[in-house]
Design a protein around this motif. Structure first.
Motif, PDB file in Angstrom:
ATOM      1  N   SER A 344       0.860  -1.179   0.000  1.00 17.39           N
ATOM      2  CA  SER A 344       0.000   0.000   0.000  1.00 17.39           C
ATOM      3  C   SER A 344       0.897   1.230   0.000  1.00 17.39           C
ATOM      4  CB  SER A 344      -0.945   0.011   1.205  1.00 17.39           C
ATOM      5  OG  SER A 344      -0.253   0.253   2.405  1.00 17.39           O
ATOM      6  N   LYS A 345       0.290   2.407   0.054  1.00 18.09           N
ATOM      7  CA  LYS A 345       1.061   3.642  -0.045  1.00 18.09           C
ATOM      8  C   LYS A 345       2.097   3.764   1.061  1.00 18.09           C
ATOM      9  CE  LYS A 345       0.445   8.638  -0.527  1.00 18.09           C
ATOM     10  NZ  LYS A 345      -0.519   9.762  -0.577  1.00 18.09           N
ATOM     11  N   HIS A 346       1.782   3.310   2.280  1.00 18.22           N
ATOM     12  CA  HIS A 346       2.683   3.470   3.413  1.00 18.22           C
ATOM     13  C   HIS A 346       3.160   2.138   3.996  1.00 18.22           C
ATOM     14  CE1 HIS A 346       1.902   7.771   3.574  1.00 18.22           C
ATOM     15  NE2 HIS A 346       0.617   7.528   3.574  1.00 18.22           N
ATOM     16  N   SER A 347       2.858   1.005   3.358  1.00 15.61           N
ATOM     17  CA  SER A 347       3.153  -0.301   3.959  1.00 15.61           C
ATOM     18  C   SER A 347       3.987  -1.167   3.034  1.00 15.61           C
ATOM     19  CB  SER A 347       1.857  -1.034   4.318  1.00 15.61           C
ATOM     20  OG  SER A 347       1.087  -0.271   5.218  1.00 15.61           O
ATOM     21  N   ASN A 348       4.970  -1.854   3.616  1.00 15.34           N
ATOM     22  CA  ASN A 348       5.792  -2.835   2.911  1.00 15.34           C
ATOM     23  C   ASN A 348       5.749  -4.152   3.678  1.00 15.34           C
ATOM     24  OD1 ASN A 348       6.525  -0.900   1.071  1.00 15.34           O
ATOM     25  ND2 ASN A 348       8.491  -0.459   2.015  1.00 15.34           N
ATOM     26  N   LEU A 349       5.739  -5.255   2.947  1.00 13.72           N
ATOM     27  CA  LEU A 349       5.752  -6.583   3.548  1.00 13.72           C
ATOM     28  C   LEU A 349       6.950  -7.340   2.999  1.00 13.72           C
ATOM     29  CD1 LEU A 349       4.265  -8.638   5.375  1.00 13.72           C
ATOM     30  CD2 LEU A 349       3.029  -9.395   3.336  1.00 13.72           C
ATOM     31  N   ALA A 350       7.739  -7.956   3.908  1.00 12.93           N
ATOM     32  CA  ALA A 350       8.960  -8.639   3.496  1.00 12.93           C
ATOM     33  C   ALA A 350       9.006 -10.044   4.091  1.00 12.93           C
ATOM     34  CB  ALA A 350      10.195  -7.849   3.932  1.00 12.93           C
ATOM     35  N   PHE A 351       9.557 -10.989   3.303  1.00 19.89           N
ATOM     36  CA  PHE A 351       9.794 -12.364   3.745  1.00 19.89           C
ATOM     37  C   PHE A 351      11.252 -12.696   3.450  1.00 19.89           C
ATOM     38  CE2 PHE A 351       5.304 -12.234   2.587  1.00 19.89           C
ATOM     39  CZ  PHE A 351       4.694 -12.830   3.682  1.00 19.89           C
ATOM     40  N   TYR A 352      11.945 -13.227   4.461  1.00 20.65           N
ATOM     41  CA  TYR A 352      13.343 -13.616   4.282  1.00 20.65           C
ATOM     42  C   TYR A 352      13.561 -15.008   4.869  1.00 20.65           C
ATOM     43  CZ  TYR A 352      14.044  -8.634   3.424  1.00 20.65           C
ATOM     44  OH  TYR A 352      13.955  -7.366   2.928  1.00 20.65           O
ATOM     45  N   VAL A 353      14.327 -15.815   4.138  1.00 23.56           N
ATOM     46  CA  VAL A 353      14.733 -17.135   4.625  1.00 23.56           C
ATOM     47  C   VAL A 353      16.212 -17.048   5.007  1.00 23.56           C
ATOM     48  CG1 VAL A 353      14.988 -19.575   4.074  1.00 23.56           C
ATOM     49  CG2 VAL A 353      13.056 -18.266   3.141  1.00 23.56           C
ATOM     50  N   VAL A 354      16.532 -17.464   6.244  1.00 26.43           N
ATOM     51  CA  VAL A 354      17.893 -17.387   6.765  1.00 26.43           C
ATOM     52  C   VAL A 354      18.382 -18.797   7.055  1.00 26.43           C
ATOM     53  CG1 VAL A 354      19.396 -16.399   8.523  1.00 26.43           C
ATOM     54  CG2 VAL A 354      17.335 -15.158   7.815  1.00 26.43           C
ATOM     55  N   CYS A 355      19.446 -19.204   6.372  1.00 19.69           N
ATOM     56  CA  CYS A 355      20.057 -20.516   6.590  1.00 19.69           C
ATOM     57  C   CYS A 355      21.465 -20.303   7.146  1.00 19.69           C
ATOM     58  CB  CYS A 355      20.136 -21.304   5.284  1.00 19.69           C
ATOM     59  SG  CYS A 355      18.545 -21.538   4.461  1.00 19.69           S
ATOM     60  N   GLY A 356      21.706 -20.824   8.352  1.00 20.13           N
ATOM     61  CA  GLY A 356      22.988 -20.569   8.988  1.00 20.13           C
ATOM     62  C   GLY A 356      23.548 -21.756   9.728  1.00 20.13           C
ATOM     63  N   ILE A 357      24.836 -21.719   9.912  1.00 19.51           N
ATOM     64  CA  ILE A 357      25.540 -22.734  10.708  1.00 19.51           C
ATOM     65  C   ILE A 357      26.259 -21.994  11.825  1.00 19.51           C
ATOM     66  CG2 ILE A 357      27.352 -24.494  10.708  1.00 19.51           C
ATOM     67  CD1 ILE A 357      26.803 -24.932   7.748  1.00 19.51           C
ATOM     68  N   PRO A 358      25.923 -22.255  13.088  1.00 17.02           N
ATOM     69  CA  PRO A 358      25.091 -23.372  13.597  1.00 17.02           C
ATOM     70  C   PRO A 358      23.648 -22.970  13.903  1.00 17.02           C
ATOM     71  CG  PRO A 358      26.309 -22.403  15.404  1.00 17.02           C
ATOM     72  CD  PRO A 358      26.633 -21.571  14.198  1.00 17.02           C
ATOM     73  N   SER A 359      23.163 -21.832  13.459  1.00 20.44           N
ATOM     74  CA  SER A 359      21.850 -21.334  13.883  1.00 20.44           C
ATOM     75  C   SER A 359      20.683 -22.100  13.293  1.00 20.44           C
ATOM     76  CB  SER A 359      21.726 -19.843  13.534  1.00 20.44           C
ATOM     77  OG  SER A 359      21.921 -19.648  12.144  1.00 20.44           O
ATOM     78  N   GLY A 360      20.858 -22.751  12.134  1.00 23.09           N
ATOM     79  CA  GLY A 360      19.770 -23.505  11.527  1.00 23.09           C
ATOM     80  C   GLY A 360      18.999 -22.676  10.510  1.00 23.09           C
ATOM     81  N   VAL A 361      17.684 -22.909  10.441  1.00 20.77           N
ATOM     82  CA  VAL A 361      16.829 -22.263   9.428  1.00 20.77           C
ATOM     83  C   VAL A 361      15.803 -21.378  10.128  1.00 20.77           C
ATOM     84  CG1 VAL A 361      15.230 -22.619   7.502  1.00 20.77           C
ATOM     85  CG2 VAL A 361      17.110 -24.232   7.882  1.00 20.77           C
ATOM     86  N   LYS A 362      15.689 -20.131   9.652  1.00 21.67           N
ATOM     87  CA  LYS A 362      14.709 -19.192  10.192  1.00 21.67           C
ATOM     88  C   LYS A 362      13.928 -18.557   9.049  1.00 21.67           C
ATOM     89  CE  LYS A 362      17.321 -17.807  14.334  1.00 21.67           C
ATOM     90  NZ  LYS A 362      17.919 -16.658  15.064  1.00 21.67           N
ATOM     91  N   LEU A 363      12.690 -18.230   9.340  1.00 23.51           N
ATOM     92  CA  LEU A 363      11.855 -17.451   8.429  1.00 23.51           C
ATOM     93  C   LEU A 363      11.558 -16.127   9.110  1.00 23.51           C
ATOM     94  CD1 LEU A 363       9.966 -16.946   5.999  1.00 23.51           C
ATOM     95  CD2 LEU A 363       8.174 -18.162   7.269  1.00 23.51           C
ATOM     96  N   LYS A 364      11.942 -15.002   8.452  1.00 18.91           N
ATOM     97  CA  LYS A 364      11.702 -13.674   9.014  1.00 18.91           C
ATOM     98  C   LYS A 364      10.601 -12.978   8.224  1.00 18.91           C
ATOM     99  CE  LYS A 364      15.775 -11.722   9.065  1.00 18.91           C
ATOM    100  NZ  LYS A 364      16.863 -10.757   9.422  1.00 18.91           N
ATOM    101  N   ILE A 365       9.586 -12.534   8.941  1.00 15.94           N
ATOM    102  CA  ILE A 365       8.480 -11.781   8.338  1.00 15.94           C
ATOM    103  C   ILE A 365       8.520 -10.377   8.921  1.00 15.94           C
ATOM    104  CG2 ILE A 365       5.981 -11.647   7.988  1.00 15.94           C
ATOM    105  CD1 ILE A 365       5.886 -14.666   8.537  1.00 15.94           C
ATOM    106  N   ARG A 366       8.519  -9.374   8.052  1.00 19.59           N
ATOM    107  CA  ARG A 366       8.593  -7.996   8.525  1.00 19.59           C
ATOM    108  C   ARG A 366       7.536  -7.144   7.830  1.00 19.59           C
ATOM    109  NH1 ARG A 366      13.712  -5.842   6.950  1.00 19.59           N
ATOM    110  NH2 ARG A 366      12.701  -4.750   5.234  1.00 19.59           N
TER     111      ARG A 366
END
Length: 558
Positions: A344-366
């Motif tokens: 929208s005019k003032h809104s952004n939606l983001a999705f990120y996949v984070v794969c790390g060693i040793p942290s594992g797998v994360k999904l970030k929604i912002r």
């Protein structure tokens, strides 16, 4: 028409479109347009009393457009504020002391300041909310719980819990044009324990080259800090500061300093050093263009040393950003990819996949709403495995498409339809007046139309066979045509000069003999014409530049 606008009235008169000249038209071009329309609409050109009365109305409109655009001061006011600026009492007398360039510059600045104030009102206070979710039981379930209760259906459901939360808010209090106070607060909790703090700062702007800020913090031990920024040269900038943190163990001092250099138009380099509370040295190069952003950084110090490379691809036509990031250091390695979409005019939606060693797998929604940021990092797996990576990539995309197609787009379409209907109801009488004026203009054009058509026919020039304007659903002569159309053959032919036709990039609804037959909807201009006895046909968008004739418009006749 912009349906997101709060203005529910018909757009105001466009003098440039009415005279069919460009916005940077010279005085001679404006004079020529005025003379051309005067020959058609001057009351003395018509003997019939009815036509004379109609001509007088249209000639007054031509005269008003000419008087504004031929006067540099009034034209500058009109370019900045529209007809509302011309109606401001006393404005024209006061502004005679300023040049057109000064008027435009002043109102561009006022418009920017007004937009900034509105933005601050809409987004105040600024803040961040981060809620971390532990969902590792989805892909790494505990197998040791095998008693009768946990072997039941309920016991087999994965355990998903909130592992940590962070909240921060800040509010600005402008004191003077150069002094601002900021009150902010932070709270954080993790696994049942947490803390927080309150910050109060005062920032003073010395000039456009520098500022200084004093900040006091209370919470996890009181602290006092001093920060400053200074422009050194056209290419070099510096900011730095010092902090004193009071703890039960004593006073802990800290300093930081950053030197920035403008490498070229799109690139900036940074060198930073922190000492005391946290010791590290880092360097960073950022290159930001219209379609790409590169970020390369190296950090050496505590708690970690690392090398990081980020790349962002901006797809401006779709308000979309694709990001890829790789980071490796003493903590391990991380690969991150994802996308950010303007919803929208003032809104952004983001999705990120984070794969790390040793942290594992994360999904970030912002979700970013103006200056409010809501972040949801979801820890899916403690190891990098194909299944969590696949689901973290595919599920958000499918969910976004379902929500967009099933809920968001139908809602927006319904809201636009309601607003459009309200606009039509509010402006019903004005649209009737516009239609009446257009029909009167076409009636007054008949003599000119006959003369131009005869001249063009003798030399086998440009003859408009048919021209229609409005909501045209088909692109060809056999296409479907809605009822929201207007026959504009006469006014289009009257714009022909020396076997050429040019209509500038304005809404054609403001041209003499035109009106808006489909308010708020997309309109087209469809023209069928002959040139050198060859049939031609073209369909153009409302604001598209029209130049006839063109070989590309020729139709094949068997």
């Amino acid at each position: 028409m912009d349906l997101d606008s709060d203005d529910e009235n018909v757009s105001e008169e466009d003098f440039y479109s009415f005279l069919n000249v460009s916005k940077d038209a010279s005085k001679d071009e404006i004079n020529n347009a005025y003379r051309r329309l005067s020959r058609m609409y001057h009351p003395d050109k018509h003997l019939d009393p009815t036509l004379k009365a109609k001509a007088e109305i249209l000639f007054n409109k031509v005269k008003r457009a000419y008087e504004v655009l031929s006067d540099p001061h009034r034209r500058a006011i009109y370019d900045s504020l529209g007809t509302k600026g011309l109606e401001t009492e006393g404005w024209e007398i006061v502004q005679r002391t300023k040049t057109p360039a000064e008027i435009r510059a002043e109102y561009e600045q006022l418009a920017e300041e007004r937009a900034e104030r509105q933005k601050r009102q809409a987004t105040n206070p600024t803040g961040n909310v981060t809620i971390a979710i532990n969902a590792t039981d989805l892909f790494n379930p505990y197998d040791e719980l095998d008693d009768e209760y946990y072997s039941s259906l309920l016991g087999k459901l994965p355990a998903i819990e909130v592992s940590s939360m962070q909240f921060s808010q800040s509010v600005d209090f402008p004191l003077t044009q150069k002094d601002t106070c900021t009150l902010s607060g932070q709270l954080h909790t993790q696994n049942g324990t947490g803390g927080g703090g309150v910050n109060l700062s005062w920032k003073h702007l010395y000039s456009h080259k520098g500022w200084a800020e004093v900040e006091m913090t209370a919470g996890s031990g009181p602290a006092v800090s001093l920060k400053a920024f200074r422009t050194l040269t056209k290419r070099f900038f510096w900011n730095g500061g010092a902090i004193l943190q009071f703890t039960p163990e004593g006073i802990r001092p800290g300093v930081m300093s950053t030197l920035a250099m403008q490498i070229d138009k799109h690139s900036v380099g940074y060198i930073s050093w922190h000492g005391g509370i946290r010791s590290l040295f880092s360097t960073q190069i950022i290159r930001d263009t219209e379609t790409n952003r590169y970020n390369f950084s190296i950090q050496v110090g505590l708690p970690h040393s690392f090398v990081q490379l980020q790349y962002t691809r901006k797809i401006l036509s779709q308000d979309l950003k694709l990001r890829l990031s790789a980071k490796i250091g003493t903590f391990g390695g991380v690969l991150e990819y994802g996308l950010e979409k303007k919803v929208s005019k003032h809104s952004n939606l983001a999705f990120y996949v984070v794969c790390g060693i040793p942290s594992g797998v994360k999904l970030k929604i912002r979700l970013t709403r103006a200056n409010q940021i809501y972040t949801f990092p979801i820890h899916l797996c403690e190891e990098v495995m194909p299944s969590p990576v696949f689901y973290a990539t595919i599920v958000p995309l499918i969910t976004y498409l379902i929500v967009k197609k099933g809920f968001v787009e139908p809602f927006i379409k319904e809201e636009q339809s309601k607003k459009l209907e309200k606009q039509k109801q509010n402006n019903f009488n004005k649209l009737l007046e516009k239609r009446k004026e257009a029909m009167a203009a076409q009636e007054l054009m008949q003599a000119t139309y006959n003369r131009i058509t005869e001249e063009e026919s003798k030399k086998k020039g440009l003859i408009i066979i048919k021209a229609i304007y409005g909501k045209i659903l088909g692109a060809s002569g056999d296409g479907e045509i809605s009822s929201d159309i207007l026959d504009v053959t006469v006014p289009v032919q009257c714009l022909v000069k020396d076997s050429k036709l040019t209509i500038h990039e304005h809404s054609k609804s403001e041209l003499p003999g035109f009106f808006d037959p489909a308010l708020g909807e997309e309109k087209m201009l469809h023209i069928i014409y002959n040139y050198h006895d060859q049939p031609h046909e073209v369909t153009l968008k409302d604001n598209e530049l029209v130049r006839l004739p063109k070989t590309a418009h020729r139709t094949n006749v068997t």
